[in-house]
Enzyme design. Structure first.
Site, PDB file in Angstrom:
ATOM      1  N   HIS A 167      28.763  10.121   8.262  1.00 55.49           N
ATOM      2  CA  HIS A 167      29.741  11.172   8.562  1.00 55.49           C
ATOM      3  C   HIS A 167      30.526  11.607   7.338  1.00 55.49           C
ATOM      4  O   HIS A 167      31.182  12.653   7.350  1.00 55.49           O
ATOM      5  CB  HIS A 167      30.716  10.692   9.644  1.00 55.49           C
ATOM      6  CG  HIS A 167      30.078  10.569  10.989  1.00 55.49           C
ATOM      7  ND1 HIS A 167      30.325  11.448  12.009  1.00 55.49           N
ATOM      8  CD2 HIS A 167      29.174   9.699  11.471  1.00 55.49           C
ATOM      9  CE1 HIS A 167      29.609  11.115  13.077  1.00 55.49           C
ATOM     10  NE2 HIS A 167      28.901  10.043  12.770  1.00 55.49           N
ATOM     11  N   ASP A 378      35.609  16.160   1.747  1.00 51.84           N
ATOM     12  CA  ASP A 378      35.491  15.910   3.188  1.00 51.84           C
ATOM     13  C   ASP A 378      34.029  16.078   3.585  1.00 51.84           C
ATOM     14  O   ASP A 378      33.408  17.084   3.205  1.00 51.84           O
ATOM     15  CB  ASP A 378      36.356  16.923   3.961  1.00 51.84           C
ATOM     16  CG  ASP A 378      36.960  16.344   5.233  1.00 51.84           C
ATOM     17  OD1 ASP A 378      36.351  15.429   5.800  1.00 51.84           O
ATOM     18  OD2 ASP A 378      38.041  16.813   5.639  1.00 51.84           O
TER      19      ASP A 378
HETATM   20  C1  GDG Z   1      35.158  12.050   9.614  1.00 49.90           C
HETATM   21  C2  GDG Z   1      34.826  12.735   8.283  1.00 49.90           C
HETATM   22  C3  GDG Z   1      33.752  14.604   9.547  1.00 49.90           C
HETATM   23  C4  GDG Z   1      43.743  15.011  14.252  1.00 49.90           C
HETATM   24  N1  GDG Z   1      45.012  14.877  14.657  1.00 49.90           N
HETATM   25  C5  GDG Z   1      44.991  14.965  16.005  1.00 49.90           C
HETATM   26  C6  GDG Z   1      43.672  15.169  16.414  1.00 49.90           C
HETATM   27  N2  GDG Z   1      42.928  15.186  15.320  1.00 49.90           N
HETATM   28  C7  GDG Z   1      41.470  15.383  15.351  1.00 49.90           C
HETATM   29  C8  GDG Z   1      41.085  16.741  14.833  1.00 49.90           C
HETATM   30  C9  GDG Z   1      39.614  16.493  14.508  1.00 49.90           C
HETATM   31  C10 GDG Z   1      39.602  15.026  14.100  1.00 49.90           C
HETATM   32  O1  GDG Z   1      40.815  14.441  14.540  1.00 49.90           O
HETATM   33  C11 GDG Z   1      39.527  14.866  12.590  1.00 49.90           C
HETATM   34  O2  GDG Z   1      38.234  15.186  12.188  1.00 49.90           O
HETATM   35  P1  GDG Z   1      37.912  15.612  10.696  1.00 49.90           P
HETATM   36  O3  GDG Z   1      36.511  16.106  10.651  1.00 49.90           O
HETATM   37  O4  GDG Z   1      38.891  16.640  10.267  1.00 49.90           O
HETATM   38  O5  GDG Z   1      38.128  14.336   9.785  1.00 49.90           O
HETATM   39  P2  GDG Z   1      37.890  12.726   9.826  1.00 49.90           P
HETATM   40  O6  GDG Z   1      38.742  12.058  10.820  1.00 49.90           O
HETATM   41  O7  GDG Z   1      38.111  12.303   8.417  1.00 49.90           O
HETATM   42  O8  GDG Z   1      36.351  12.518  10.250  1.00 49.90           O
HETATM   43  C12 GDG Z   1      34.777  14.234   8.454  1.00 49.90           C
HETATM   44  C13 GDG Z   1      33.995  13.804  10.804  1.00 49.90           C
HETATM   45  O9  GDG Z   1      34.066  12.393  10.526  1.00 49.90           O
HETATM   46  C14 GDG Z   1      32.882  14.027  11.826  1.00 49.90           C
HETATM   47  O10 GDG Z   1      31.629  13.744  11.296  1.00 49.90           O
HETATM   48  O11 GDG Z   1      33.908  15.981   9.829  1.00 49.90           O
HETATM   49  O12 GDG Z   1      34.402  14.852   7.242  1.00 49.90           O
HETATM   50  O13 GDG Z   1      35.789  12.382   7.280  1.00 49.90           O
HETATM   51  O14 GDG Z   1      38.812  16.619  15.633  1.00 49.90           O
HETATM   52  O15 GDG Z   1      41.322  17.696  15.810  1.00 49.90           O
HETATM   53  N3  GDG Z   1      43.293  15.333  17.706  1.00 49.90           N
HETATM   54  C15 GDG Z   1      44.262  15.264  18.647  1.00 49.90           C
HETATM   55  N4  GDG Z   1      45.572  15.044  18.314  1.00 49.90           N
HETATM   56  C16 GDG Z   1      45.975  14.896  17.029  1.00 49.90           C
HETATM   57  O16 GDG Z   1      47.172  14.709  16.764  1.00 49.90           O
HETATM   58  N5  GDG Z   1      43.933  15.431  19.927  1.00 49.90           N
END
Ligand code: GDG
Length: 483
Positions: A167, A378
Site C-alpha cells: 500500500h 504517499d
Molecule cells: C495508506 C497509504 C494509501 C482520516 N481521518 C479520518 C478518516 N481518515 C481516512 C481518510 C482516508 C484514510 O483515513 C487515509 O487514507 P490515505 O490514503 O490518505 O493514507 P494512509 O492512512 O497513509 O494509507 C496510502 C492507503 O494506505 C490505501 O492503500 O492510499 O498512500 O499510506 O480514507 O478519509 N476517516 C474518518 N474520520 C477521520 O477523522 N472517518
C-alpha cells in the site's frame, strides 16, 4: 466463537489489522465493532462469496482472540505481546520501514532486536494462513508489515496461490539498499506469485531491488527464481487502489450531510474562502509545508479577506517519537498563524486533532472550495479520491502533490511540488481563482476516471491477474488523462 476448522478456506486475506476494533460492551465485556475501511469494503463481497477468512492483529497487546465470526466475516485474530508491539509494530514497521519507504523524510532506525521481532511476527501470520487455507486456495497478503509472509507461507504450503499488495511506496534502490535485511525482504516478497504496487514506478523500483539485492534477472514485469522443484515466475505490476466511489458519492448526496455542510460554513462566520486538509497526523503528509505556505498567503492577503483552512489531523501512532514531535511542531505553527493573523471571531486555521464519522468527513469535503493534499510522499492518498467522489456538484478544486500515487490518475488536479513553498503558494492561489467553468472541466475529468475505476475493480483486477497468471497480466495501470 466458532469451532476452529482448518484448511477449509478458499480465500484468505492476511493483513496486519483485523477489519474490526475491540470495544467495551454494554455488559462490561468485550465486543467487536466493524472498522470500515476501503480494504474491507473491497474484499467483503469476495470474502462472502468464497467463505473467506481474514487474518490480522486486533490492535491491542495481549493474547490472541483466536478465530471468531463478526458481521458475517470469519476473522482470525492474532496476538502481539507488549514487547512485540514495541519492536515489531512501533519499531520495525513504523520507525524502520515506514520512513525508509517514504524517502527517508524521517531517519529510519535499524535495530537487530526489531528485525528479530519482525521475523517472528511474520512467521506467526504465515502459520495462521497455512492453517486456514484450503488446498489450492488463494491467499492475499497486504502491506509492508508482512513482507516475509509470502516466502514463509510458500515453504509450508506450495499448493496455494499467493498475492501481495504493497500500500505504500517501494523506494528507489539507493534508499532501499540501506536496509541491513534488504535481501531477506526481497526474497520474502518473491514467495508470492503476483506483487501489486500503487504505481508503475514502485514496481520498477522493486524489480531493480531484485536485480541488485539478490542478483536475479528480470524481464519486463517478470522475475524468474530457481527453486528445488524447478523455476517459478513472479510478476510485479501496478494496481492503483481506489475507494468505494458510489458509496461515498451517495453519502455526500444525502440531505442531512448537505445540511451539515452548510452548518459548517455558517459556523465559520463569513469565510472568504474555505480550504481543507485531511490527514493522519504523519510526517509524510506534508502538513508543516502546507501550513507554512498557507500562513504566508494569509499574511500577504493573496487569498482575499478571511480565508479559513480546516485541517483535520487524525491521531496516529502516538507512541512513536517522531509523531509526538510532529504534533508539537504542527500545533506551534497553527498557534502562530492564528495568533498573528486571527482576530476575535476569526481564526485562519481550524485545527482538529480528532477522528470523525464518514458523514462528517463528507460534509467537510462539500464545504471545501479548495482541497489541499500535499504529501511529501504517499503510496496513493485516498483523501484526494474521496474529495472528488463527494463533489457531485462538480465544484471545487484539488491541489495535489506530484509525489502521491493519486497524481498519476487525477490529471484534473493542480499538481505541486510541496517542497517548493513559493510554487505551492502560487498553485493554491491559482486553484482558488480558477473560473467555475475551468474548475468544473477539471472535476469532471477526475470524476470520470474515478467512477470507472473503483475499489471493487481494483480488487477484481488484482485477483483476476493472480488467478489468470502471466497471460492475464494486464494490470490496471493508471493512464493520466489529458487535462
Ligand atoms: C495508506 C497509504 C494509501 C482520516 N481521518 C479520518 C478518516 N481518515 C481516512 C481518510 C482516508 C484514510 O483515513 C487515509 O487514507 P490515505 O490514503 O490518505 O493514507 P494512509 O492512512 O497513509 O494509507 C496510502 C492507503 O494506505 C490505501 O492503500 O492510499 O498512500 O499510506 O480514507 O478519509 N476517516 C474518518 N474520520 C477521520 O477523522 N472517518
Amino acid at each position: 466463537m466458532s469451532p476452529i476448522k482448518q484448511h477449509d478456506r478458499d480465500f484468505v486475506v492476511v493483513a496486519s489489522r483485523l477489519p474490526v476494533d475491540r470495544v467495551e460492551g454494554t455488559d462490561g465485556g468485550q465486543e467487536w465493532r466493524p472498522s470500515p475501511g476501503g480494504l474491507v469494503t473491497a474484499l467483503e463481497p469476495v470474502m462472502r462469496a468464497a467463505g473467506g477468512a481474514w487474518i490480522g492483529w486486533s490492535g491491542d497487546a495481549g493474547p490472541a482472540p483466536g478465530p471468531f465470526d463478526a458481521d458475517g466475516l470469519h476473522l482470525v485474530g492474532l496476538g502481539l505481546s507488549e514487547t512485540e508491539v514495541k519492536r515489531f509494530y512501533e519499531g520495525f514497521c513504523n520507525a524502520t520501514l515506514w520512513p525508509l519507504y517514504h524517502d527517508v523524510i524521517a531517519v529510519p532506525q535499524f535495530h537487530r532486536s526489531w528485525w528479530d521481532a519482525y521475523v517472528a511476527v511474520n512467521r506467526r501470520f504465515a502459520e495462521a494462513a497455512a492453517e486456514q487455507a484450503a488446498p489450492g486456495a488463494t491467499v492475499w497478503v497486504h502491506d509492508y508489515q508482512l513482507q516475509l509472509v509470502p516466502k514463509m507461507l510458500r515453504e509450508q504450503r506450495g499448493d496455494v496461490r499467493i498475492g501481495f499488495f504493497n500500500h505504500i511506496p517501494f523506494p528507489g534502490y539507493e534508499i532501499f539498499a540501506q536496509l541491513p535485511w534488504r535481501r531477506q525482504v526481497v526474497e520474502g516478497l518473491l514467495g508470492a506469485d503476483l506483487l501489486g504496487f500503487q504505481r508503475r514506478a514502485d514496481a520498477t523500483n522493486f524489480l531493480r531491488a531484485c536485480r541488485r539485492a539478490v542478483g536475479l534477472t528480470t524481464r519486463g514485469s517478470t522475475v524468474r527464481v530457481s527453486e528445488p522443484g524447478g523455476s517459478r515466475e513472479i510478476h510485479a505490476a501496478a494496481f492503483p487502489i481506489s475507494i468505494d466511489v458510489k458509496g461515498l458519492a451517495g453519502i455526500a448526496r444525502r440531505d442531512d450531510v448537505r445540511k451539515r455542510s452548510r452548518e459548517v460554513c455558517d459556523a465559520l462566520g463569513e469565510p472568504g474562502l474555505v480550504l481543507l486538509g485531511v490527514d493522519r497526523l504523519d510526517y509524510t503528509k506534508g502538513i508543516l509545508h502546507r501550513l507554512r505556505a498557507y500562513g504566508e498567503l494569509v499574511a500577504s492577503g493573496r487569498l482575499g479577506p478571511r480565508p479559513v483552512l480546516i485541517q483535520v489531523a487524525s491521531p496516529s501512532r502516538e507512541r512513536v517519537e517522531a509523531y509526538r514531535t510532529l504534533r508539537d511542531e504542527v500545533e506551534v505553527m497553527v498557534g502562530r498563524i492564528n495568533g498573528e493573523h486571527g482576530e476575535v471571531g476569526y481564526a485562519p486555521v481550524h485545527y482538529l486533532h480528532q477522528s470523525y464519522p464518514r458523514e462528517e468527513m463528507a460534509a467537510l469535503y462539500l464545504a471545501a472550495e479548495v482541497m489541499l493534499v500535499t504529501p511529501l510522499r504517499d503510496g496513493m492518498n485516498l483523501v484526494a479520491k474521496e474529495y472528488v467522489a463527494c463533489r457531485n456538484d462538480e465544484n471545487g478544486t484539488l491541489v495535489l502533490s506530484e509525489f502521491t500515487g493519486a497524481a498519476d490518475e487525477l490529471a484534473g488536479a493542480f499538481l505541486v511540488n510541496p517542497h517548493d513553498i513559493d510554487g505551492l503558494k502560487d498553485t493554491i492561489v491559482r486553484a482558488a481563482q480558477t473560473s467555475p467553468a475551468e474548475a468544473r472541466r477539471r472535476m469532471r475529468a477526475m470524476r470520470k476516471r474515478l467512477f470507472e475505476y473503483d475499489v471493487a475493480r481494483w480488487a477484481a483486477s488484482f485477483l483476476e491477474t493472480l488467478e489468470g497468471g502471466i497471460s492475464a497480466a494486464q494490470p490496471a495501470a493508471a493512464e493520466p488523462e489529458a487535462s
